[in-house]
Design a protein around this motif. Structure first.
Motif, mmCIF file in Angstrom:
data_model
loop_
_atom_site.group_PDB
_atom_site.id
_atom_site.type_symbol
_atom_site.label_atom_id
_atom_site.label_comp_id
_atom_site.label_asym_id
_atom_site.label_seq_id
_atom_site.Cartn_x
_atom_site.Cartn_y
_atom_site.Cartn_z
ATOM 1 N N ALA A 139 4.868 -9.455 1.432
ATOM 2 C CA ALA A 139 4.200 -8.788 2.643
ATOM 3 C C ALA A 139 3.939 -7.553 2.333
ATOM 4 C CB ALA A 139 5.624 -8.628 3.628
ATOM 5 N N GLY A 140 4.247 -6.751 1.318
ATOM 6 C CA GLY A 140 3.743 -5.500 0.832
ATOM 7 C C GLY A 140 2.645 -5.743 0.095
ATOM 8 N N LEU A 141 2.065 -6.965 -0.007
ATOM 9 C CA LEU A 141 0.490 -6.989 -0.729
ATOM 10 C C LEU A 141 -0.427 -7.592 0.421
ATOM 11 C CD1 LEU A 141 1.204 -8.626 -4.171
ATOM 12 C CD2 LEU A 141 0.701 -6.386 -3.757
ATOM 13 N N LEU A 142 0.282 -8.335 1.381
ATOM 14 C CA LEU A 142 -0.375 -9.000 2.457
ATOM 15 C C LEU A 142 0.046 -8.477 3.828
ATOM 16 C CD1 LEU A 142 0.059 -12.599 0.810
ATOM 17 C CD2 LEU A 142 -1.989 -10.981 0.618
ATOM 18 N N THR A 143 0.776 -8.922 4.544
ATOM 19 C CA THR A 143 1.280 -8.512 5.592
ATOM 20 C C THR A 143 2.499 -9.655 6.005
ATOM 21 O OG1 THR A 143 0.847 -7.383 7.622
ATOM 22 C CG2 THR A 143 -0.066 -9.378 7.351
ATOM 23 N N GLN A 144 3.365 -9.091 7.074
ATOM 24 C CA GLN A 144 4.158 -10.067 7.492
ATOM 25 C C GLN A 144 4.240 -10.224 9.205
ATOM 26 O OE1 GLN A 144 6.779 -11.925 5.854
ATOM 27 N NE2 GLN A 144 6.662 -12.601 8.352
ATOM 28 N N LEU A 145 3.615 -11.470 9.662
ATOM 29 C CA LEU A 145 3.802 -11.797 10.840
ATOM 30 C C LEU A 145 4.935 -11.648 11.569
ATOM 31 C CD1 LEU A 145 1.050 -14.965 10.702
ATOM 32 C CD2 LEU A 145 0.652 -12.346 11.133
ATOM 33 N N GLY A 146 5.172 -10.888 12.735
ATOM 34 C CA GLY A 146 6.447 -10.998 13.274
ATOM 35 C C GLY A 146 7.349 -9.829 13.056
ATOM 36 N N SER A 147 7.119 -8.943 12.019
ATOM 37 C CA SER A 147 7.905 -7.943 11.789
ATOM 38 C C SER A 147 7.111 -6.848 11.281
ATOM 39 C CB SER A 147 9.009 -8.300 10.615
ATOM 40 O OG SER A 147 9.908 -7.356 10.491
ATOM 41 N N ALA A 148 6.951 -5.780 12.227
ATOM 42 C CA ALA A 148 6.184 -4.695 11.835
ATOM 43 C C ALA A 148 6.907 -3.616 10.855
ATOM 44 C CB ALA A 148 5.559 -3.898 12.979
ATOM 45 N N PRO A 149 8.206 -3.269 10.870
ATOM 46 C CA PRO A 149 8.897 -2.527 10.149
ATOM 47 C C PRO A 149 8.980 -3.267 8.693
ATOM 48 C CG PRO A 149 10.078 -2.752 12.271
ATOM 49 C CD PRO A 149 8.937 -3.615 12.369
ATOM 50 N N TYR A 150 9.142 -4.416 8.560
ATOM 51 C CA TYR A 150 9.324 -5.038 7.316
ATOM 52 C C TYR A 150 8.038 -5.015 6.523
ATOM 53 C CZ TYR A 150 10.682 -8.706 3.844
ATOM 54 O OH TYR A 150 10.732 -9.208 2.809
ATOM 55 N N ALA A 151 7.055 -5.426 7.405
ATOM 56 C CA ALA A 151 5.438 -5.310 6.422
ATOM 57 C C ALA A 151 5.209 -3.882 6.079
ATOM 58 C CB ALA A 151 4.698 -5.789 7.564
ATOM 59 N N VAL A 152 5.321 -2.953 7.132
ATOM 60 C CA VAL A 152 4.936 -1.742 6.531
ATOM 61 C C VAL A 152 5.821 -1.175 5.418
ATOM 62 C CG1 VAL A 152 4.887 0.832 7.515
ATOM 63 C CG2 VAL A 152 4.068 -1.038 8.946
ATOM 64 N N SER A 153 7.315 -1.305 5.685
ATOM 65 C CA SER A 153 8.109 -0.776 4.648
ATOM 66 C C SER A 153 8.075 -1.281 3.084
ATOM 67 C CB SER A 153 9.584 -0.829 5.121
ATOM 68 O OG SER A 153 9.966 -2.293 5.374
ATOM 69 N N LYS A 154 7.728 -2.658 3.414
ATOM 70 C CA LYS A 154 7.252 -3.426 2.053
ATOM 71 C C LYS A 154 5.968 -2.926 1.354
ATOM 72 C CE LYS A 154 11.108 -5.638 1.606
ATOM 73 N NZ LYS A 154 12.049 -5.481 0.333
ATOM 74 N N HIS A 155 5.003 -2.560 2.136
ATOM 75 C CA HIS A 155 3.885 -1.945 1.696
ATOM 76 C C HIS A 155 4.190 -0.646 1.040
ATOM 77 C CE1 HIS A 155 1.206 -4.708 3.823
ATOM 78 N NE2 HIS A 155 0.217 -4.037 3.141
ATOM 79 N N ALA A 156 5.042 0.233 1.564
ATOM 80 C CA ALA A 156 5.516 1.484 0.883
ATOM 81 C C ALA A 156 6.139 1.412 -0.407
ATOM 82 C CB ALA A 156 6.459 2.305 2.073
ATOM 83 N N ALA A 157 6.975 0.225 -0.398
ATOM 84 C CA ALA A 157 7.724 -0.095 -1.707
ATOM 85 C C ALA A 157 6.735 -0.435 -2.950
ATOM 86 C CB ALA A 157 8.912 -1.077 -1.315
ATOM 87 N N VAL A 158 5.905 -1.235 -2.623
ATOM 88 C CA VAL A 158 4.788 -1.534 -3.658
ATOM 89 C C VAL A 158 4.053 -0.107 -3.982
ATOM 90 C CG1 VAL A 158 2.605 -2.594 -4.058
ATOM 91 C CG2 VAL A 158 4.161 -3.838 -2.971
ATOM 92 N N GLY A 159 3.807 0.636 -2.755
ATOM 93 C CA GLY A 159 3.220 1.789 -3.324
ATOM 94 C C GLY A 159 3.940 2.928 -4.160
ATOM 95 N N PHE A 160 5.161 2.861 -3.774
ATOM 96 C CA PHE A 160 6.097 3.822 -4.690
ATOM 97 C C PHE A 160 6.126 3.249 -6.243
ATOM 98 C CE2 PHE A 160 10.201 5.085 -6.387
ATOM 99 C CZ PHE A 160 9.822 6.290 -6.376
#
Length: 269
Positions: A139-160
């Motif tokens: 979800a941090g590379l792609l996205t997550q259908l059904g959960s905005a907080p999960y998708a966004v926070s996992k993108h941030a985890a990849v970025g960090f």
């Protein structure tokens, strides 16, 4: 990275991937501090691993708890060589997710990693070695259908994780970012934190389980530890994620259109 003889901390180690990582690390000759909000679950896993493992209960987004983990590891086994920032939560569904749900997702999925690195990196720099392993998500590379907080926070985890590797990779510090799709854990079956039995929870579950094989925690951990041994930055328990990520990057608009169609199909539209 030779795991044998190393000292590791694994968060979220009371079950799922974290428990499997702890088992794999001990089997490879490491000594491990297991951390989990569920102290009893962590203790049960640690007891099954013998003298090479100890358990600590607590919220691993709390800097004082992280400091305590590092101090416990040093007292029991020696300085920390590897830190597996594995604990993660869902955080809610869509725009109706509350500020508290957003804050919790960012705390556990991102800021817990930042706080751990803040405490560990100075010592690792002085020693000239250390290894930080971030469990993010596909979800941090792609996205997550059904959960905005999960998708966004996992993108941030990849970025960090990317930033950490770029900034300190030439100074002896290794970083890996783990991005699996479906793994048979309670987080998946809960719909990534969406309200139980809600449409969003069902969408989140279907999006993951229909995208590829759902791995067991032990299968995922085996890939993670092999990736650490090889010092790979991006560790993909589902190799097909790389193809998806390349497709996304090659034509972003087309990828978004495809994800809309995928979502509509899952919703029966």
């Amino acid at each position: 990275m030779e795991i044998s003889g190393k000292v590791a901390i694994v968060t979220g180690a009371g079950a799922g991937i974290g428990a499997a990582l702890a088992r794999g690390l001990v089997a490879a000759g490491a000594r491990v501090v297991l951390a989990d909000l569920d102290a009893g679950a962590a203790a049960q896993v640690a007891e099954s691993l013998g003298a090479a493992a100890v358990a600590v209960g607590g919220d691993v987004a709390d800097e004082q708890v992280i400091r305590g983990l590092i101090e416990r590891a040093a007292a029991e086994f020696g300085p920390v060589d590897l830190y597996f920032a594995n604990a993660g939560i869902g955080g809610g569904a869509g725009l109706d997710s509350t500020d508290a749900q957003w804050a919790a997702a960012l705390e556990v999925n991102v800021l817990a990693h930042v706080r751990a690195a803040r405490l560990l990196v100075p010592e690792w720099l002085s020693r000239g070695s250390g290894y930080f392993v971030s469990t993010a998500s596909a979800a941090g590379l792609l996205t997550q259908l059904g959960s905005a907080p999960y998708a966004v926070s996992k993108h941030a985890a990849v970025g960090f994780a990317e930033w950490l590797s770029v900034t300190y990779g030439d100074k002896g510090i290794r970083v890996s970012c783990v991005c699996p799709m479906g793994v048979d854990t309670q987080l998946l079956h809960s719909g990534l934190g969406a309200t139980e039995h809600s449409a969003e929870a069902e969408l989140a579950i279907k999006a993951v389980t229909t995208a590829g094989k759902v791995l067991s925690p032990d299968e995922a951990a085996e890939v993670v530890l092999a990736g650490v041994d090889a010092e790979h930055f991006l560790i993909l328990p589902h190799p097909e994620v790389l193809k998806m990520y390349r497709y996304k990057g090659s034509d972003y608009d087309r990828w978004i259109d495809g994800m809309r169609r995928f979502q509509a199909a899952l919703l029966g539209n």
